[in-house]
Design a protein around this motif. Structure first.
Motif, PDB file in Angstrom:
ATOM      1  N   VAL A 133       0.834  -1.210   0.000  1.00 57.49           N
ATOM      2  CA  VAL A 133       0.000   0.000   0.000  1.00 57.49           C
ATOM      3  C   VAL A 133       0.866   1.256   0.000  1.00 57.49           C
ATOM      4  O   VAL A 133       0.583   2.207  -0.727  1.00 57.49           O
ATOM      5  CB  VAL A 133      -0.988  -0.023   1.178  1.00 57.49           C
ATOM      6  CG1 VAL A 133      -1.676   1.321   1.354  1.00 57.49           C
ATOM      7  CG2 VAL A 133      -2.021  -1.131   0.972  1.00 57.49           C
ATOM      8  N   SER A 134       1.946   1.269   0.767  1.00 57.57           N
ATOM      9  CA  SER A 134       2.844   2.431   0.783  1.00 57.57           C
ATOM     10  C   SER A 134       3.461   2.670  -0.586  1.00 57.57           C
ATOM     11  O   SER A 134       3.530   3.806  -1.055  1.00 57.57           O
ATOM     12  CB  SER A 134       3.955   2.239   1.824  1.00 57.57           C
ATOM     13  OG  SER A 134       3.419   2.265   3.117  1.00 57.57           O
ATOM     14  N   ALA A 135       3.910   1.598  -1.235  1.00 54.64           N
ATOM     15  CA  ALA A 135       4.508   1.734  -2.564  1.00 54.64           C
ATOM     16  C   ALA A 135       3.487   2.230  -3.578  1.00 54.64           C
ATOM     17  O   ALA A 135       3.780   3.117  -4.386  1.00 54.64           O
ATOM     18  CB  ALA A 135       5.093   0.401  -3.018  1.00 54.64           C
TER      19      ALA A 135
ATOM     20  N   PRO B 224      -3.495   7.871  -2.666  1.00 55.63           N
ATOM     21  CA  PRO B 224      -3.973   7.111  -1.512  1.00 55.63           C
ATOM     22  C   PRO B 224      -4.850   5.907  -1.884  1.00 55.63           C
ATOM     23  O   PRO B 224      -5.759   6.014  -2.698  1.00 55.63           O
ATOM     24  CB  PRO B 224      -4.783   8.133  -0.726  1.00 55.63           C
ATOM     25  CG  PRO B 224      -4.262   9.454  -1.168  1.00 55.63           C
ATOM     26  CD  PRO B 224      -3.862   9.273  -2.606  1.00 55.63           C
ATOM     27  N   ILE B 225      -4.546   4.797  -1.267  1.00 60.21           N
ATOM     28  CA  ILE B 225      -5.304   3.556  -1.450  1.00 60.21           C
ATOM     29  C   ILE B 225      -6.347   3.490  -0.340  1.00 60.21           C
ATOM     30  O   ILE B 225      -6.024   3.669   0.839  1.00 60.21           O
ATOM     31  CB  ILE B 225      -4.361   2.322  -1.367  1.00 60.21           C
ATOM     32  CG1 ILE B 225      -3.246   2.436  -2.399  1.00 60.21           C
ATOM     33  CG2 ILE B 225      -5.142   1.026  -1.498  1.00 60.21           C
ATOM     34  CD1 ILE B 225      -3.713   2.576  -3.834  1.00 60.21           C
TER      35      ILE B 225
ATOM     36  N   ILE C 122      -2.234   2.225   7.698  1.00 58.13           N
ATOM     37  CA  ILE C 122      -0.977   2.226   6.961  1.00 58.13           C
ATOM     38  C   ILE C 122      -0.619   3.672   6.634  1.00 58.13           C
ATOM     39  O   ILE C 122      -1.416   4.382   6.015  1.00 58.13           O
ATOM     40  CB  ILE C 122      -1.100   1.389   5.668  1.00 58.13           C
ATOM     41  CG1 ILE C 122      -1.508  -0.055   6.021  1.00 58.13           C
ATOM     42  CG2 ILE C 122       0.201   1.433   4.879  1.00 58.13           C
ATOM     43  CD1 ILE C 122      -1.866  -0.908   4.822  1.00 58.13           C
ATOM     44  N   ASP C 123       0.536   4.092   7.082  1.00 64.30           N
ATOM     45  CA  ASP C 123       0.982   5.474   6.866  1.00 64.30           C
ATOM     46  C   ASP C 123      -0.062   6.474   7.367  1.00 64.30           C
ATOM     47  O   ASP C 123      -0.409   7.438   6.684  1.00 64.30           O
ATOM     48  CB  ASP C 123       1.301   5.737   5.393  1.00 64.30           C
ATOM     49  CG  ASP C 123       2.413   4.848   4.864  1.00 64.30           C
ATOM     50  OD1 ASP C 123       3.282   4.450   5.656  1.00 64.30           O
ATOM     51  OD2 ASP C 123       2.402   4.552   3.656  1.00 64.30           O
ATOM     52  N   ASP C 124      -0.602   6.212   8.543  1.00 58.18           N
ATOM     53  CA  ASP C 124      -1.592   7.075   9.196  1.00 58.18           C
ATOM     54  C   ASP C 124      -2.916   7.179   8.445  1.00 58.18           C
ATOM     55  O   ASP C 124      -3.673   8.130   8.636  1.00 58.18           O
ATOM     56  CB  ASP C 124      -1.028   8.489   9.436  1.00 58.18           C
ATOM     57  CG  ASP C 124       0.156   8.475  10.388  1.00 58.18           C
ATOM     58  OD1 ASP C 124       0.153   7.645  11.327  1.00 58.18           O
ATOM     59  OD2 ASP C 124       1.091   9.277  10.198  1.00 58.18           O
ATOM     60  N   ARG C 125      -3.199   6.219   7.566  1.00 56.78           N
ATOM     61  CA  ARG C 125      -4.471   6.186   6.834  1.00 56.78           C
ATOM     62  C   ARG C 125      -5.130   4.841   7.059  1.00 56.78           C
ATOM     63  O   ARG C 125      -4.464   3.812   7.096  1.00 56.78           O
ATOM     64  CB  ARG C 125      -4.252   6.377   5.332  1.00 56.78           C
ATOM     65  CG  ARG C 125      -3.622   7.702   4.965  1.00 56.78           C
ATOM     66  CD  ARG C 125      -3.479   7.818   3.464  1.00 56.78           C
ATOM     67  NE  ARG C 125      -4.770   7.943   2.827  1.00 56.78           N
ATOM     68  CZ  ARG C 125      -5.370   9.090   2.562  1.00 56.78           C
ATOM     69  NH1 ARG C 125      -4.798  10.215   2.883  1.00 56.78           N
ATOM     70  NH2 ARG C 125      -6.533   9.111   1.963  1.00 56.78           N
ATOM     71  N   VAL C 126      -6.456   4.842   7.179  1.00 55.28           N
ATOM     72  CA  VAL C 126      -7.190   3.587   7.308  1.00 55.28           C
ATOM     73  C   VAL C 126      -7.405   2.999   5.920  1.00 55.28           C
ATOM     74  O   VAL C 126      -7.895   3.681   5.013  1.00 55.28           O
ATOM     75  CB  VAL C 126      -8.556   3.804   8.008  1.00 55.28           C
ATOM     76  CG1 VAL C 126      -9.376   2.522   8.002  1.00 55.28           C
ATOM     77  CG2 VAL C 126      -8.344   4.307   9.432  1.00 55.28           C
TER      78      VAL C 126
END
Length: 160
Positions: A61-63, A70-71, A90-94
Protein backbone atom coordinates in the motif's frame (compact mmCIF):
# COMPACT_ATOMS: atom_id res chain seq x y z
CA UNK A 1 4.23 -9.07 -40.88
CA UNK A 2 5.85 -11.69 -38.65
CA UNK A 3 5.30 -15.37 -39.28
CA UNK A 4 3.34 -16.85 -36.36
CA UNK A 5 5.59 -19.93 -36.56
CA UNK A 6 8.69 -17.86 -35.92
CA UNK A 7 9.97 -18.57 -32.41
CA UNK A 8 9.97 -15.58 -30.05
CA UNK A 9 13.29 -13.89 -29.33
CA UNK A 10 15.22 -15.46 -26.41
CA UNK A 11 14.29 -12.65 -24.01
CA UNK A 12 10.57 -12.63 -24.91
CA UNK A 13 8.46 -12.67 -21.78
CA UNK A 14 11.36 -11.63 -19.56
CA UNK A 15 11.88 -8.43 -17.70
CA UNK A 16 14.96 -6.37 -18.63
CA UNK A 17 18.03 -8.11 -17.18
CA UNK A 18 18.67 -5.71 -14.31
CA UNK A 19 15.01 -5.81 -13.25
CA UNK A 20 14.68 -9.56 -13.82
CA UNK A 21 17.45 -10.36 -11.35
CA UNK A 22 16.32 -7.81 -8.77
CA UNK A 23 12.75 -9.15 -8.51
CA UNK A 24 12.34 -11.19 -5.34
CA UNK A 25 9.59 -11.89 -2.78
CA UNK A 26 8.27 -8.60 -1.43
CA UNK A 27 8.32 -6.95 -4.87
CA UNK A 28 5.40 -5.11 -6.47
CA UNK A 29 5.65 -4.08 -10.12
CA UNK A 30 3.08 -1.96 -11.90
CA UNK A 31 2.31 -0.98 -15.44
CA UNK A 32 1.01 2.56 -14.99
CA UNK A 33 -0.81 4.16 -17.90
CA UNK A 34 -1.34 7.83 -18.56
CA UNK A 35 -4.84 7.33 -19.98
CA UNK A 36 -8.06 7.18 -17.99
CA UNK A 37 -9.11 3.89 -19.60
CA UNK A 38 -7.23 0.85 -18.35
CA UNK A 39 -8.73 -2.03 -20.28
CA UNK A 40 -6.02 -4.61 -19.62
CA UNK A 41 -6.64 -7.78 -17.63
CA UNK A 42 -3.96 -6.90 -15.06
CA UNK A 43 -2.36 -3.64 -14.00
CA UNK A 44 0.69 -5.19 -12.40
CA UNK A 45 2.04 -7.93 -10.17
CA UNK A 46 2.95 -8.46 -6.54
CA UNK A 47 5.15 -11.15 -5.01
CA UNK A 48 4.53 -11.17 -1.24
CA UNK A 49 6.91 -12.92 1.15
CA UNK A 50 4.13 -14.66 3.09
CA UNK A 51 0.35 -15.13 3.29
CA UNK A 52 0.09 -12.78 6.29
CA UNK A 53 -1.79 -9.67 5.09
CA UNK A 54 -0.92 -7.64 8.20
CA UNK A 55 2.78 -8.19 7.45
CA UNK A 56 2.62 -7.85 3.65
CA UNK A 57 0.04 -5.16 2.85
CA UNK A 58 1.71 -2.13 4.48
CA UNK A 59 4.68 -2.21 2.08
CA UNK A 60 2.41 -2.79 -0.94
CA UNK A 61 0.00 0.00 0.00
CA UNK A 62 2.84 2.43 0.78
CA UNK A 63 4.51 1.73 -2.56
CA UNK A 64 1.24 2.10 -4.47
CA UNK A 65 0.32 5.30 -2.63
CA UNK A 66 3.65 6.84 -3.60
CA UNK A 67 2.91 6.23 -7.30
CA UNK A 68 -0.86 6.40 -7.76
CA UNK A 69 -2.20 8.21 -4.69
CA UNK A 70 -3.97 7.11 -1.51
CA UNK A 71 -5.30 3.56 -1.45
CA UNK A 72 -8.66 3.20 0.28
CA UNK A 73 -9.41 -0.52 -0.10
CA UNK A 74 -7.66 -3.80 -0.78
CA UNK A 75 -9.61 -6.88 -1.85
CA UNK A 76 -8.18 -10.32 -1.15
CA UNK A 77 -9.58 -13.84 -1.24
CA UNK A 78 -9.76 -14.85 2.44
CA UNK A 79 -9.25 -18.50 1.49
CA UNK A 80 -5.75 -17.73 0.25
CA UNK A 81 -4.54 -15.65 3.21
CA UNK A 82 -3.95 -16.02 6.94
CA UNK A 83 -6.38 -14.09 9.17
CA UNK A 84 -7.79 -11.30 7.07
CA UNK A 85 -8.23 -8.07 9.08
CA UNK A 86 -11.16 -5.76 8.37
CA UNK A 87 -8.87 -2.73 8.17
CA UNK A 88 -5.26 -1.73 8.64
CA UNK A 89 -3.76 1.65 9.48
CA UNK A 90 -0.98 2.23 6.96
CA UNK A 91 0.98 5.47 6.87
CA UNK A 92 -1.59 7.07 9.20
CA UNK A 93 -4.47 6.19 6.83
CA UNK A 94 -7.19 3.59 7.31
CA UNK A 95 -7.21 1.03 4.51
CA UNK A 96 -10.26 -1.23 4.41
CA UNK A 97 -9.63 -4.89 3.64
CA UNK A 98 -12.39 -6.65 1.72
CA UNK A 99 -12.82 -10.36 1.25
CA UNK A 100 -13.68 -11.26 -2.34
CA UNK A 101 -13.76 -14.62 -4.02
CA UNK A 102 -11.34 -13.29 -6.63
CA UNK A 103 -8.89 -16.15 -6.22
CA UNK A 104 -5.70 -16.09 -4.23
CA UNK A 105 -3.88 -15.20 -7.44
CA UNK A 106 -5.34 -11.66 -7.58
CA UNK A 107 -5.44 -8.61 -5.34
CA UNK A 108 -7.82 -5.73 -6.08
CA UNK A 109 -6.66 -2.28 -5.01
CA UNK A 110 -8.95 0.75 -4.91
CA UNK A 111 -7.79 4.34 -5.16
CA UNK A 112 -10.49 6.83 -4.24
CA UNK A 113 -14.06 5.58 -4.57
CA UNK A 114 -14.09 3.61 -7.80
CA UNK A 115 -10.65 3.48 -9.40
CA UNK A 116 -9.62 -0.19 -9.27
CA UNK A 117 -6.31 -1.86 -10.04
CA UNK A 118 -5.95 -5.61 -10.42
CA UNK A 119 -2.61 -7.19 -9.57
CA UNK A 120 -1.37 -10.72 -10.12
CA UNK A 121 -0.28 -12.27 -6.81
CA UNK A 122 2.70 -14.59 -7.19
CA UNK A 123 2.72 -17.22 -4.41
CA UNK A 124 5.41 -16.56 -1.77
CA UNK A 125 6.90 -20.03 -2.31
CA UNK A 126 7.24 -19.65 -6.10
CA UNK A 127 10.47 -20.59 -7.84
CA UNK A 128 12.26 -17.30 -8.64
CA UNK A 129 12.52 -17.89 -12.40
CA UNK A 130 8.86 -18.96 -12.64
CA UNK A 131 7.82 -15.97 -10.52
CA UNK A 132 9.77 -13.58 -12.73
CA UNK A 133 8.20 -15.09 -15.86
CA UNK A 134 4.72 -14.68 -14.33
CA UNK A 135 5.43 -11.06 -13.40
CA UNK A 136 6.77 -10.31 -16.87
CA UNK A 137 3.63 -11.78 -18.48
CA UNK A 138 1.33 -9.79 -16.20
CA UNK A 139 3.18 -6.57 -17.07
CA UNK A 140 3.05 -7.03 -20.83
CA UNK A 141 0.96 -4.30 -22.44
CA UNK A 142 -0.61 -6.87 -24.78
CA UNK A 143 -1.41 -9.41 -22.05
CA UNK A 144 -4.91 -10.91 -22.33
CA UNK A 145 -4.30 -13.82 -19.95
CA UNK A 146 -5.84 -13.86 -16.47
CA UNK A 147 -3.84 -14.28 -13.27
CA UNK A 148 -4.71 -17.92 -12.62
CA UNK A 149 -3.72 -18.99 -16.14
CA UNK A 150 -0.47 -17.02 -15.99
CA UNK A 151 0.49 -18.89 -12.83
CA UNK A 152 -0.37 -22.22 -14.45
CA UNK A 153 1.49 -21.37 -17.66
CA UNK A 154 4.65 -20.30 -15.81
CA UNK A 155 4.68 -23.20 -13.36
CA UNK A 156 4.07 -21.11 -10.25
CA UNK A 157 0.77 -22.98 -9.68
CA UNK A 158 -1.21 -23.33 -6.47
CA UNK A 159 0.68 -25.95 -4.50
CA UNK A 160 2.58 -24.94 -1.38
Amino acid sequence: MADSRTPPPPDAGRLPSAVHHAVKPGTALLRLETTQARDHVLDGAWWPRSRDPAAELPALVSALTAHIGPITRVGLDAAGWDELPVRLVIDDRVVHIDSFAVGDDTVLVTRGDRDHFSLLVVPPYADPDAARAAIAQALRADNITGAEQILVDTGTGHSA
